[in-house]
Write an enzyme that holds these catalytic residues in place. Structure first.
Site, PDB file in Angstrom:
ATOM      1  CB  SER A 100      -0.899   0.007   1.243  1.00 39.25           C
ATOM      2  OG  SER A 100      -1.639  -1.182   1.312  1.00 39.25           O
ATOM      3  CE  LYS A 175      -4.884  -1.424   1.348  1.00 37.98           C
ATOM      4  NZ  LYS A 175      -5.851  -2.277   2.045  1.00 37.98           N
TER       5      LYS A 175
HETATM    6  P1  NAD Z   1       5.100  -6.408   7.455  1.00 30.63           P
HETATM    7  O1  NAD Z   1       5.709  -5.270   8.187  1.00 30.63           O
HETATM    8  O2  NAD Z   1       4.647  -7.608   8.215  1.00 30.63           O
HETATM    9  O3  NAD Z   1       6.109  -6.930   6.319  1.00 30.63           O
HETATM   10  C1  NAD Z   1       6.971  -6.105   5.597  1.00 30.63           C
HETATM   11  C2  NAD Z   1       8.237  -6.918   5.300  1.00 30.63           C
HETATM   12  O4  NAD Z   1       9.080  -6.127   4.469  1.00 30.63           O
HETATM   13  C3  NAD Z   1       9.061  -7.272   6.554  1.00 30.63           C
HETATM   14  O5  NAD Z   1       9.331  -8.663   6.557  1.00 30.63           O
HETATM   15  C4  NAD Z   1      10.334  -6.424   6.410  1.00 30.63           C
HETATM   16  O6  NAD Z   1      11.479  -7.050   6.967  1.00 30.63           O
HETATM   17  C5  NAD Z   1      10.439  -6.302   4.906  1.00 30.63           C
HETATM   18  N1  NAD Z   1      11.183  -5.145   4.418  1.00 30.63           N
HETATM   19  C6  NAD Z   1      11.084  -3.836   4.808  1.00 30.63           C
HETATM   20  N2  NAD Z   1      11.883  -3.062   4.060  1.00 30.63           N
HETATM   21  C7  NAD Z   1      12.508  -3.893   3.174  1.00 30.63           C
HETATM   22  C8  NAD Z   1      13.433  -3.677   2.121  1.00 30.63           C
HETATM   23  N3  NAD Z   1      13.894  -2.450   1.823  1.00 30.63           N
HETATM   24  N4  NAD Z   1      13.848  -4.751   1.411  1.00 30.63           N
HETATM   25  C9  NAD Z   1      13.372  -5.993   1.700  1.00 30.63           C
HETATM   26  N5  NAD Z   1      12.499  -6.267   2.678  1.00 30.63           N
HETATM   27  C10 NAD Z   1      12.075  -5.212   3.406  1.00 30.63           C
HETATM   28  O7  NAD Z   1       3.875  -5.765   6.626  1.00 30.63           O
HETATM   29  P2  NAD Z   1       2.627  -6.548   6.001  1.00 30.63           P
HETATM   30  O8  NAD Z   1       1.558  -6.639   7.037  1.00 30.63           O
HETATM   31  O9  NAD Z   1       3.099  -7.760   5.305  1.00 30.63           O
HETATM   32  O10 NAD Z   1       2.132  -5.442   4.942  1.00 30.63           O
HETATM   33  C11 NAD Z   1       2.826  -5.222   3.720  1.00 30.63           C
HETATM   34  C12 NAD Z   1       2.050  -4.197   2.908  1.00 30.63           C
HETATM   35  O11 NAD Z   1       0.716  -4.662   2.670  1.00 30.63           O
HETATM   36  C13 NAD Z   1       1.895  -2.830   3.598  1.00 30.63           C
HETATM   37  O12 NAD Z   1       1.954  -1.808   2.647  1.00 30.63           O
HETATM   38  C14 NAD Z   1       0.505  -2.907   4.215  1.00 30.63           C
HETATM   39  O13 NAD Z   1      -0.057  -1.620   4.416  1.00 30.63           O
HETATM   40  C15 NAD Z   1      -0.227  -3.730   3.169  1.00 30.63           C
HETATM   41  N6  NAD Z   1      -1.389  -4.481   3.654  1.00 30.63           N
HETATM   42  C16 NAD Z   1      -1.306  -5.184   4.834  1.00 30.63           C
HETATM   43  C17 NAD Z   1      -2.425  -5.898   5.271  1.00 30.63           C
HETATM   44  C18 NAD Z   1      -2.396  -6.681   6.579  1.00 30.63           C
HETATM   45  O14 NAD Z   1      -3.460  -7.170   7.025  1.00 30.63           O
HETATM   46  N7  NAD Z   1      -1.245  -6.854   7.226  1.00 30.63           N
HETATM   47  C19 NAD Z   1      -3.606  -5.902   4.502  1.00 30.63           C
HETATM   48  C20 NAD Z   1      -3.631  -5.198   3.302  1.00 30.63           C
HETATM   49  C21 NAD Z   1      -2.515  -4.491   2.878  1.00 30.63           C
END
Ligand code: NAD
Length: 304
Positions: A100, A175
């Site tokens: 997002s 979104k």
């Molecule tokens: P999260 O924080 O659990 O996962 C993010 C991952 O990215 C982590 O494992 C982190 O180590 C990794 N990361 C961060 N910077 C990095 C980089 N430069 N290179 C490589 N890896 C890197 O987040 P999430 O819950 O998986 O959400 C991911 C995206 O999806 C976000 O934008 C969030 O807003 C969106 N989203 C989440 C949900 C939900 O229910 N969690 C639902 C819809 C959308």
């Protein structure tokens, strides 16, 4: 051109559940996360997933790379930073950002990649962790039609519903606006339950009546009984991510010169709530209601 190999950067709460949907459908998936253990754990648990040591190495191994990172700045770092995807991509490869992200950053990145002969589309999702696990996410896809068509086979294993939103940036804009509305829904639902509770109404009866009436919204349907009146306040979306999305939407309002006094006030209140919640790592988005209860000096509970 058929995509034969896929890359996946970001194996967090969502990515760790989405990448295996693609490998399970037959594509070899090359993965990277700055948290090496997160990537190793996914590769240990599933066949056809291979850990790489940098985004560059992922791009060298794959024809299409998906990013599922916290937000736009992280996607920019993974794409254009040191050992980034751009250094490993070949002409004709494609980046699919499913995070997002800030829509304006998506436009900037798409331009930066285009001059290198790399395509970019976005496909942010709703449906949460359950949808990622089940492969039933709702996808909001923005970008060039031809590129989208080419990427659809690798997106379908993760999707329950697919919407084309238009040009590059449009998926990310939609979104963030959905998540702003979701935040407003929660705060509005909590306010009316607080008034009713202080008047002596049973909040469960209020939820039942409102869910059959015009005041019904997603928070009333999904959260108020389940999370608030039950006093569970657990599960659901992380507060930090929801607050991040709310901020992107308010920023988008500013950039489009749209007057949004209600949303701006709700965002400022959310900022105060964030400070009040403190620095705990596992803040759930429903915690905003606990802060509203604190401000009102009342808990939304069944009477007696
Ligand atoms: P999260 O924080 O659990 O996962 C993010 C991952 O990215 C982590 O494992 C982190 O180590 C990794 N990361 C961060 N910077 C990095 C980089 N430069 N290179 C490589 N890896 C890197 O987040 P999430 O819950 O998986 O959400 C991911 C995206 O999806 C976000 O934008 C969030 O807003 C969106 N989203 C989440 C949900 C939900 O229910 N969690 C639902 C819809 C959308």
């Amino acid at each position: 051109m058929t995509i034969r190999t896929v890359g996946f950067v970001g194996l967090g709460m969502m990515g760790s559940r989405m990448a295996p949907q693609i490998s399970g459908a037959g594509w070899p998936v090359h993965v990277f996360d700055i948290n090496g253990e997160a990537a190793e754990a996914v590769a240990r648990a599933h066949n056809n997933i291979f850990v790489e040591e940098s985004p560059k190495a992922v791009a060298e191994a794959a024809e299409a790379v998906i990013t599922m990172l916290p937000a736009g700045p992280d996607v920019h770092t993974a794409a254009l930073g040191p050992d980034g995807l751009a250094q490993g991509f070949s002409e004709g490869d494609v980046l699919i950002d499913m995070s997002s992200s800030q829509p304006w950053m998506t436009l900037e990145l798409a331009e930066a990649l285009k001059v290198r002969g790399i395509g970019m589309i976005e496909a942010p999702v709703s449906g949460g962790i359950e949808g990622a696990e089940a492969g039933t996410l709702t996808l909001m896809i923005g970008g060039d039609d031809e590129l989208v068509e080419r990427c659809m086979p690798i997106l379908e294993p993760m999707a329950g519903h697919v919407f084309r939103t238009g040009k590059s940036g449009s998926g990310h804009a939609l979104k963030t606006l959905n998540n702003m509305l979701s935040a407003l829904n929660t705060m509005a639902a909590a306010e009316i339950l607080l008034i009713g509770t202080r008047f002596g109404l049973d909040p469960e009866v209020m939820v039942d009546v409102i869910n059959q009436s015009t005041g019904m919204n997603s928070a009333m349907q999904r959260n108020m009984k389940q999370q608030v009146i039950s006093r569970k306040f657990s599960g659901g979306f992380a507060w930090d991510l929801k607050f991040k999305d709310f901020g992107i939407a308010v920023d988008l309002a500013k950039r489009t010169e749209t007057s949004v006094p209600l949303s701006a006030l709700a965002f400022q209140l959310s900022q105060a709530a964030t400070t009040w919640m403190g620095d705990t790592t596992d803040k759930r988005s429903i915690e905003i209601v606990r802060w509203m209860e604190h401000m009102a000096g009342t808990e939304i509970r069944k009477p007696g």
